[in-house]
Design a protein around this motif. Sequence first.
Motif, PDB file in Angstrom:
ATOM      1  N   SER A 199      25.483  19.823  -5.954  1.00 21.31           N
ATOM      2  CA  SER A 199      24.474  18.937  -6.518  1.00 21.31           C
ATOM      3  C   SER A 199      23.122  19.161  -5.862  1.00 21.31           C
ATOM      4  O   SER A 199      23.023  19.450  -4.663  1.00 21.31           O
ATOM      5  N   ASP A 200      22.075  19.016  -6.660  1.00 24.10           N
ATOM      6  CA  ASP A 200      20.721  19.079  -6.125  1.00 24.10           C
ATOM      7  C   ASP A 200      20.478  17.794  -5.349  1.00 24.10           C
ATOM      8  O   ASP A 200      20.232  16.733  -5.926  1.00 24.10           O
ATOM      9  N   CYS A 201      20.588  17.877  -4.044  1.00 30.96           N
ATOM     10  CA  CYS A 201      20.508  16.669  -3.216  1.00 30.96           C
ATOM     11  C   CYS A 201      19.537  16.868  -2.054  1.00 30.96           C
ATOM     12  O   CYS A 201      19.709  16.300  -0.980  1.00 30.96           O
ATOM     13  N   LYS A 202      18.528  17.698  -2.291  1.00 25.21           N
ATOM     14  CA  LYS A 202      17.527  17.957  -1.242  1.00 25.21           C
ATOM     15  C   LYS A 202      16.764  16.676  -0.892  1.00 25.21           C
ATOM     16  O   LYS A 202      16.670  15.746  -1.701  1.00 25.21           O
ATOM     17  N   LEU A 203      16.215  16.653   0.299  1.00 26.21           N
ATOM     18  CA  LEU A 203      15.565  15.438   0.814  1.00 26.21           C
ATOM     19  C   LEU A 203      14.062  15.610   0.994  1.00 26.21           C
ATOM     20  O   LEU A 203      13.438  14.873   1.748  1.00 26.21           O
ATOM     21  N   GLY A 204      13.480  16.569   0.296  1.00 29.27           N
ATOM     22  CA  GLY A 204      12.075  16.899   0.511  1.00 29.27           C
ATOM     23  C   GLY A 204      11.110  16.181  -0.399  1.00 29.27           C
ATOM     24  O   GLY A 204      10.928  14.969  -0.333  1.00 29.27           O
ATOM     25  N   LYS A 205      10.515  16.930  -1.307  1.00 32.84           N
ATOM     26  CA  LYS A 205       9.326  16.469  -2.030  1.00 32.84           C
ATOM     27  C   LYS A 205       9.563  15.251  -2.910  1.00 32.84           C
ATOM     28  O   LYS A 205       8.631  14.489  -3.177  1.00 32.84           O
ATOM     29  N   ARG A 206      10.785  15.049  -3.391  1.00 37.54           N
ATOM     30  CA  ARG A 206      11.004  13.930  -4.317  1.00 37.54           C
ATOM     31  C   ARG A 206      10.971  12.574  -3.620  1.00 37.54           C
ATOM     32  O   ARG A 206      10.906  11.539  -4.273  1.00 37.54           O
ATOM     33  N   TYR A 207      11.025  12.577  -2.283  1.00 35.57           N
ATOM     34  CA  TYR A 207      11.067  11.320  -1.534  1.00 35.57           C
ATOM     35  C   TYR A 207       9.794  11.136  -0.710  1.00 35.57           C
ATOM     36  O   TYR A 207       9.232  12.092  -0.183  1.00 35.57           O
ATOM     37  N   HIS A 249      26.315  10.772  -1.484  1.00 34.41           N
ATOM     38  CA  HIS A 249      25.081  11.411  -1.006  1.00 34.41           C
ATOM     39  C   HIS A 249      24.003  10.371  -0.721  1.00 34.41           C
ATOM     40  O   HIS A 249      22.821  10.705  -0.629  1.00 34.41           O
ATOM     41  N   GLY A 250      24.400   9.125  -0.578  1.00 39.37           N
ATOM     42  CA  GLY A 250      23.461   8.057  -0.289  1.00 39.37           C
ATOM     43  C   GLY A 250      24.201   6.737  -0.266  1.00 39.37           C
ATOM     44  O   GLY A 250      25.395   6.680   0.012  1.00 39.37           O
ATOM     45  N   ILE A 251      23.471   5.675  -0.570  1.00 43.14           N
ATOM     46  CA  ILE A 251      24.048   4.337  -0.598  1.00 43.14           C
ATOM     47  C   ILE A 251      23.619   3.677  -1.903  1.00 43.14           C
ATOM     48  O   ILE A 251      22.582   4.021  -2.470  1.00 43.14           O
ATOM     49  N   GLY A 252      24.407   2.728  -2.374  1.00 43.13           N
ATOM     50  CA  GLY A 252      24.076   2.065  -3.626  1.00 43.13           C
ATOM     51  C   GLY A 252      22.888   1.140  -3.496  1.00 43.13           C
ATOM     52  O   GLY A 252      22.786   0.361  -2.547  1.00 43.13           O
ATOM     53  N   ALA A 253      21.986   1.219  -4.476  1.00 39.85           N
ATOM     54  CA  ALA A 253      20.867   0.293  -4.603  1.00 39.85           C
ATOM     55  C   ALA A 253      21.046  -0.415  -5.936  1.00 39.85           C
ATOM     56  O   ALA A 253      20.915   0.203  -6.998  1.00 39.85           O
ATOM     57  N   ILE A 254      21.377  -1.705  -5.898  1.00 43.58           N
ATOM     58  CA  ILE A 254      21.635  -2.453  -7.121  1.00 43.58           C
ATOM     59  C   ILE A 254      20.465  -3.380  -7.404  1.00 43.58           C
ATOM     60  O   ILE A 254      20.068  -4.189  -6.564  1.00 43.58           O
ATOM     61  N   SER A 255      19.906  -3.232  -8.603  1.00 42.01           N
ATOM     62  CA  SER A 255      18.853  -4.129  -9.078  1.00 42.01           C
ATOM     63  C   SER A 255      19.466  -5.077 -10.086  1.00 42.01           C
ATOM     64  O   SER A 255      20.224  -4.651 -10.970  1.00 42.01           O
ATOM     65  N   SER A 256      19.157  -6.353  -9.951  1.00 44.21           N
ATOM     66  CA  SER A 256      19.759  -7.335 -10.851  1.00 44.21           C
ATOM     67  C   SER A 256      18.693  -8.257 -11.421  1.00 44.21           C
ATOM     68  O   SER A 256      17.623  -8.439 -10.843  1.00 44.21           O
ATOM     69  N   SER A 257      19.016  -8.826 -12.568  1.00 41.42           N
ATOM     70  CA  SER A 257      18.133  -9.793 -13.208  1.00 41.42           C
ATOM     71  C   SER A 257      18.958 -10.967 -13.707  1.00 41.42           C
ATOM     72  O   SER A 257      19.876 -10.786 -14.515  1.00 41.42           O
TER      73      SER A 257
END
Length: 424
Positions: A47-55, A375-383
């Motif tokens: 998987s494309d999971c680089k930590l550079g420019k997108r963050y 490859h990370g942690i869950g971020a849950i947005s709720s309404s």
Amino acid sequence: MSNQGYVAGGHELGTSEPTDLTKLESGALARGHHSYVEVGRRGEIISDCKLGKRYRWPATDPRQQQRRVRVASEADARMVKRASITPHFSPGSFFEANRGNPVDLQVLELLNHRAFQFNSRRRFRESPVWRERISAACKDQRPVEIVVPVFCVVANPVKRLQSTVATAAEDVSLLHLGNLANLVSEVYAPGAVFHVVTDSTFYSMPFQVTSVEAQRYVSLLRARVAALELSASVRIHDMSDVLAEHGSAFYRRFEGRRQEFLNNALADGISRDSYEGWLSSMKASMNTRDLSLSYDKLRDTFGAEGGSLSGALDERARNALAEYRALKAAAADLQWEERAFPGAIRATIHSKNIPVLGLRIYPEYKFRSTLLPYHGIGAISSSEETGRCVLKIEPEMFLCGDPEYTRVIDSQGKTLFYHRSSDQ
């Protein structure tokens, strides 16, 4: 994992072992199963999971900032379940549009719906292999079986601040598969079974995690399947167990492939650009906790090209990538899917240009979220207003200091997910 079901061509795996690939490919397993072998070799393999420019890396260490924390409640468990329901599929519209179609075609179109399939829907639909397998299951009145390799331990310290264990992201993924299996049962009573083949122990060597961590993750996934009452439709298998049935043949191929990839990084005809992209993703997947890097060193190493440790880590990543590719290629050579799960639909979590089910492992995977759960942690947005809950996966380093998010933990202090309410 038991040996039950490990039968192909009338022979128990492990009772006889072909000594060369020519014999293997000339047998019954090879007829009509070319797609199986190609899944492991072609297209995206990591998987494309680089930590550079997108963050956007914070200027200072976000781990040192004060953050809101709460212990998970029943309301949080309900939120996780809501996040597992895809908003991209309307059951009523689908069933109405497909009402007059044969049952096997309805099942194929359901699996191939864009809510669940991210690879080419046309290629998957036009391949005779997959509909034939669904038709055979329907004729025998047995569940349609789907096999997908997924879930391993990634111990990059930017992606998860704690050790990689089963969290809300894994729960949402498992529930999502269970939801899809239930939808299949609405058009075909025996339903579907997902064979989730975790490659946690299989890739522990290139990802540089201990066998204890890898095996613990497998055990925790099995425990979550039981706790979520998904055992009828989701079954966890260990890739190492699957391949242990043919250990000698696998090891010979692995050693040959590893040397091939070490000698020639562009073996298998990949481009230099593809290789460099895979290398960056491998570097972002390896366990580097042993280096005890400061935040500034982490940012220099993973946040941009170059950096003081880049050369050393690149060499480490090159060796790890050769091992990873060799493991994957050796498994593909042995046609493990057809040996362990004869007649199943092959699914993948990677983008491929061949006819294969690209399975959205959670509802927003490859819609609004690109990382796999580990490859990370869950971020849950709720309404509260809409009742919607949306899970994305983010590197934890970039969530832990965000004032919009609350860290949700279990009673032992393990992070389950980060929550942001749009009604706050």
